[in-house]
Scaffold this motif. Structure first.
Motif, PDB file in Angstrom:
ATOM      1  N   TYR A  94      45.616  61.971 -62.419  1.00  0.00           N
ATOM      2  CA  TYR A  94      44.812  61.857 -63.629  1.00  0.00           C
ATOM      3  C   TYR A  94      43.629  62.813 -63.549  1.00  0.00           C
ATOM      4  O   TYR A  94      43.108  63.073 -62.459  1.00  0.00           O
ATOM      5  CB  TYR A  94      44.271  60.432 -63.794  1.00  0.00           C
TER       6      TYR A  94
ATOM      7  N   PRO B 299      40.220  58.327 -67.612  1.00  0.00           N
ATOM      8  CA  PRO B 299      41.202  59.203 -66.966  1.00  0.00           C
ATOM      9  C   PRO B 299      42.336  59.570 -67.929  1.00  0.00           C
ATOM     10  O   PRO B 299      42.787  58.734 -68.704  1.00  0.00           O
ATOM     11  CB  PRO B 299      41.729  58.338 -65.807  1.00  0.00           C
TER      12      PRO B 299
ATOM     13  N   LEU C 211      41.946  62.318 -60.048  1.00  0.00           N
ATOM     14  CA  LEU C 211      42.273  61.049 -59.419  1.00  0.00           C
ATOM     15  C   LEU C 211      43.758  60.961 -59.123  1.00  0.00           C
ATOM     16  O   LEU C 211      44.594  61.343 -59.942  1.00  0.00           O
ATOM     17  CB  LEU C 211      41.878  59.890 -60.334  1.00  0.00           C
TER      18      LEU C 211
ATOM     19  N   SER D 185      51.500  53.600 -56.784  1.00  0.00           N
ATOM     20  CA  SER D 185      52.055  52.309 -57.183  1.00  0.00           C
ATOM     21  C   SER D 185      53.465  52.218 -56.637  1.00  0.00           C
ATOM     22  O   SER D 185      53.982  53.168 -56.035  1.00  0.00           O
ATOM     23  CB  SER D 185      52.038  52.148 -58.700  1.00  0.00           C
TER      24      SER D 185
ATOM     25  N   GLU E 279      50.008  47.041 -60.830  1.00  0.00           N
ATOM     26  CA  GLU E 279      48.742  47.754 -60.884  1.00  0.00           C
ATOM     27  C   GLU E 279      48.806  49.052 -60.092  1.00  0.00           C
ATOM     28  O   GLU E 279      49.637  49.226 -59.213  1.00  0.00           O
ATOM     29  CB  GLU E 279      47.610  46.877 -60.335  1.00  0.00           C
ATOM     30  N   ALA E 280      47.910  49.957 -60.436  1.00  0.00           N
ATOM     31  CA  ALA E 280      47.796  51.224 -59.725  1.00  0.00           C
ATOM     32  C   ALA E 280      46.589  51.162 -58.794  1.00  0.00           C
ATOM     33  O   ALA E 280      45.567  50.559 -59.118  1.00  0.00           O
ATOM     34  CB  ALA E 280      47.641  52.380 -60.720  1.00  0.00           C
TER      35      ALA E 280
ATOM     36  N   PHE F  27      43.882  53.509 -56.986  1.00  0.00           N
ATOM     37  CA  PHE F  27      43.313  54.835 -57.108  1.00  0.00           C
ATOM     38  C   PHE F  27      42.589  55.265 -55.846  1.00  0.00           C
ATOM     39  O   PHE F  27      41.988  54.444 -55.136  1.00  0.00           O
ATOM     40  CB  PHE F  27      42.322  54.894 -58.275  1.00  0.00           C
ATOM     41  N   GLY F  28      42.628  56.568 -55.597  1.00  0.00           N
ATOM     42  CA  GLY F  28      41.799  57.142 -54.561  1.00  0.00           C
ATOM     43  C   GLY F  28      40.388  57.368 -55.098  1.00  0.00           C
ATOM     44  O   GLY F  28      40.084  57.083 -56.262  1.00  0.00           O
ATOM     45  N   GLN F  29      39.532  57.900 -54.228  1.00  0.00           N
ATOM     46  CA  GLN F  29      38.136  58.100 -54.617  1.00  0.00           C
ATOM     47  C   GLN F  29      37.964  59.349 -55.480  1.00  0.00           C
ATOM     48  O   GLN F  29      36.919  59.553 -56.084  1.00  0.00           O
ATOM     49  CB  GLN F  29      37.229  58.188 -53.379  1.00  0.00           C
TER      50      GLN F  29
ATOM     51  N   GLN G 119      45.832  46.641 -68.686  1.00  0.00           N
ATOM     52  CA  GLN G 119      45.106  46.431 -67.431  1.00  0.00           C
ATOM     53  C   GLN G 119      43.625  46.726 -67.630  1.00  0.00           C
ATOM     54  O   GLN G 119      43.252  47.531 -68.473  1.00  0.00           O
ATOM     55  CB  GLN G 119      45.668  47.357 -66.333  1.00  0.00           C
TER      56      GLN G 119
ATOM     57  N   TYR H 118      40.179  47.867 -65.395  1.00  0.00           N
ATOM     58  CA  TYR H 118      39.708  48.467 -64.151  1.00  0.00           C
ATOM     59  C   TYR H 118      38.180  48.534 -64.185  1.00  0.00           C
ATOM     60  O   TYR H 118      37.564  48.679 -65.236  1.00  0.00           O
ATOM     61  CB  TYR H 118      40.251  49.885 -63.980  1.00  0.00           C
TER      62      TYR H 118
ATOM     63  N   ARG I 217      33.370  57.250 -58.173  1.00  0.00           N
ATOM     64  CA  ARG I 217      34.453  56.576 -57.441  1.00  0.00           C
ATOM     65  C   ARG I 217      35.683  56.453 -58.334  1.00  0.00           C
ATOM     66  O   ARG I 217      35.618  56.595 -59.553  1.00  0.00           O
ATOM     67  CB  ARG I 217      34.029  55.182 -57.003  1.00  0.00           C
ATOM     68  N   GLY I 218      36.820  56.155 -57.719  1.00  0.00           N
ATOM     69  CA  GLY I 218      38.024  55.917 -58.490  1.00  0.00           C
ATOM     70  C   GLY I 218      38.031  54.506 -59.077  1.00  0.00           C
ATOM     71  O   GLY I 218      37.347  53.617 -58.574  1.00  0.00           O
ATOM     72  N   PRO I 219      38.789  54.292 -60.151  1.00  0.00           N
ATOM     73  CA  PRO I 219      38.889  52.950 -60.740  1.00  0.00           C
ATOM     74  C   PRO I 219      39.499  51.952 -59.762  1.00  0.00           C
ATOM     75  O   PRO I 219      40.360  52.313 -58.958  1.00  0.00           O
ATOM     76  CB  PRO I 219      39.815  53.174 -61.947  1.00  0.00           C
TER      77      PRO I 219
ATOM     78  N   PHE J  83      41.438  48.230 -59.691  1.00  0.00           N
ATOM     79  CA  PHE J  83      42.178  47.279 -60.521  1.00  0.00           C
ATOM     80  C   PHE J  83      41.534  45.901 -60.501  1.00  0.00           C
ATOM     81  O   PHE J  83      41.120  45.406 -59.445  1.00  0.00           O
ATOM     82  CB  PHE J  83      43.617  47.180 -60.008  1.00  0.00           C
TER      83      PHE J  83
ATOM     84  N   ASN K 267      54.760  52.812 -65.027  1.00  0.00           N
ATOM     85  CA  ASN K 267      53.399  52.688 -64.502  1.00  0.00           C
ATOM     86  C   ASN K 267      52.455  53.779 -64.975  1.00  0.00           C
ATOM     87  O   ASN K 267      51.357  53.918 -64.454  1.00  0.00           O
ATOM     88  CB  ASN K 267      53.378  52.625 -62.969  1.00  0.00           C
TER      89      ASN K 267
ATOM     90  N   PHE L 115      44.306  55.359 -70.790  1.00  0.00           N
ATOM     91  CA  PHE L 115      43.001  54.723 -70.660  1.00  0.00           C
ATOM     92  C   PHE L 115      42.139  54.885 -71.896  1.00  0.00           C
ATOM     93  O   PHE L 115      42.217  55.883 -72.617  1.00  0.00           O
ATOM     94  CB  PHE L 115      42.233  55.337 -69.483  1.00  0.00           C
TER      95      PHE L 115
END
Lengths: 116, 113
Positions: free
Chosen positions: A35, A43, A90, A94, A104-105, A107-109, B34, B36, B42-44, B46, B99, B103
């Motif tokens: 993303y 995203p 990002l 999953s 759910e996914a 995510f990395g930082q 979903q 988040y 930072r990343g989202p 869940f 998946n 957003f």
């Protein structure tokens, strides 16, 4: 469990250059999605890899390409960088489970890419 | 055109109150939705998933509702705390989407003492 890891965390590139971002998914996950998140936005889906193939693609030009390796890790490549490519990139992992779709996914930082 | 709209302005509430965030969508038929949480840089992360055949889901202080007729989801945080301050994103998933998530722009929540 290290979760989703991305490298590098920050990157500065010049217009016209090429960049490669890397992602290791959460242990046990087989699907990686990328993303792009511009400042103040949600995203935006770039593409998704499963079984080493690109399965879905968002509205991004061919300058954006990727790869998934046998160990499920993934790379995002962007060619001919534009100023507008500056964003947080990002990676999300999953598990595709036909018995339990739509999980759910994780995510990395993210990798903060700045194009100058 | 397809749109996912969340409160564009930041939401400021007092500690202990219930925060309610809105997600409205147009021209989508999501199979699931979903929520988040995202902290700056930072990343989202869940929080909750709710499917099209579910009306409500709860997890500790969190509650989400999903009204496919109104094309709206509400996200509630009860007994809010300053640590709940963050941006909250809603994301839609489509049947057969594998998946892939679409957003909204997110709502910034600030919980004040």
């Amino acid at each position: 469990d290290a979760g989703v890891t991305q490298s590098p965390t920050h990157l500065i590139k010049t217009r016209g250059q090429q960049v490669t971002l890397r992602c290791s998914p959460k242990s046990g996950h087989d699907t990686v999605s990328w993303y792009q998140q511009a400042l103040g936005q949600g995203p935006q889906f770039i593409f998704q890899y499963y079984e080493e193939e690109e399965r879905q693609r968002g509205n991004f030009p061919d300058r954006f390409s990727g790869h998934q390796f046998p160990n499920y890790s993934s790379e995002l490549n962007v060619n001919a960088l534009l100023l507008g490519d500056s964003a947080l990139y990002l990676c999300a992992s999953s598990l595709i489970d036909r018995d339990l779709p739509n999980t759910e996914a994780f995510f990395g930082q993210g990798t903060r890419l700045t194009v100058v | 055109s397809q749109k996912i709209e969340q409160n564009s302005e930041a939401l400021n509430i007092q500690e202990g109150k219930t925060a309610t965030l809105t997600c409205n969508y147009t021209n989508y038929s999501p199979a699931y939705l979903q929520w988040y949480r995202q902290d700056p840089g930072r990343g989202p992360v869940f929080l909750l998933l709710i499917r099209e055949n579910e009306k409500e889901k709860r997890k500790e202080r969190l509650k989400v509702t999903f009204d496919t007729t109104l094309k709206q989801s509400l996200f509630h945080i009860t007994a809010s705390q300053p640590a709940d301050s963050a941006t909250y994103l809603c994301a839609l998933g489509l049947t057969g989407g594998g998946n892939k998530l679409t957003f909204g722009t997110g709502t910034q929540l600030k919980v004040e003492l």
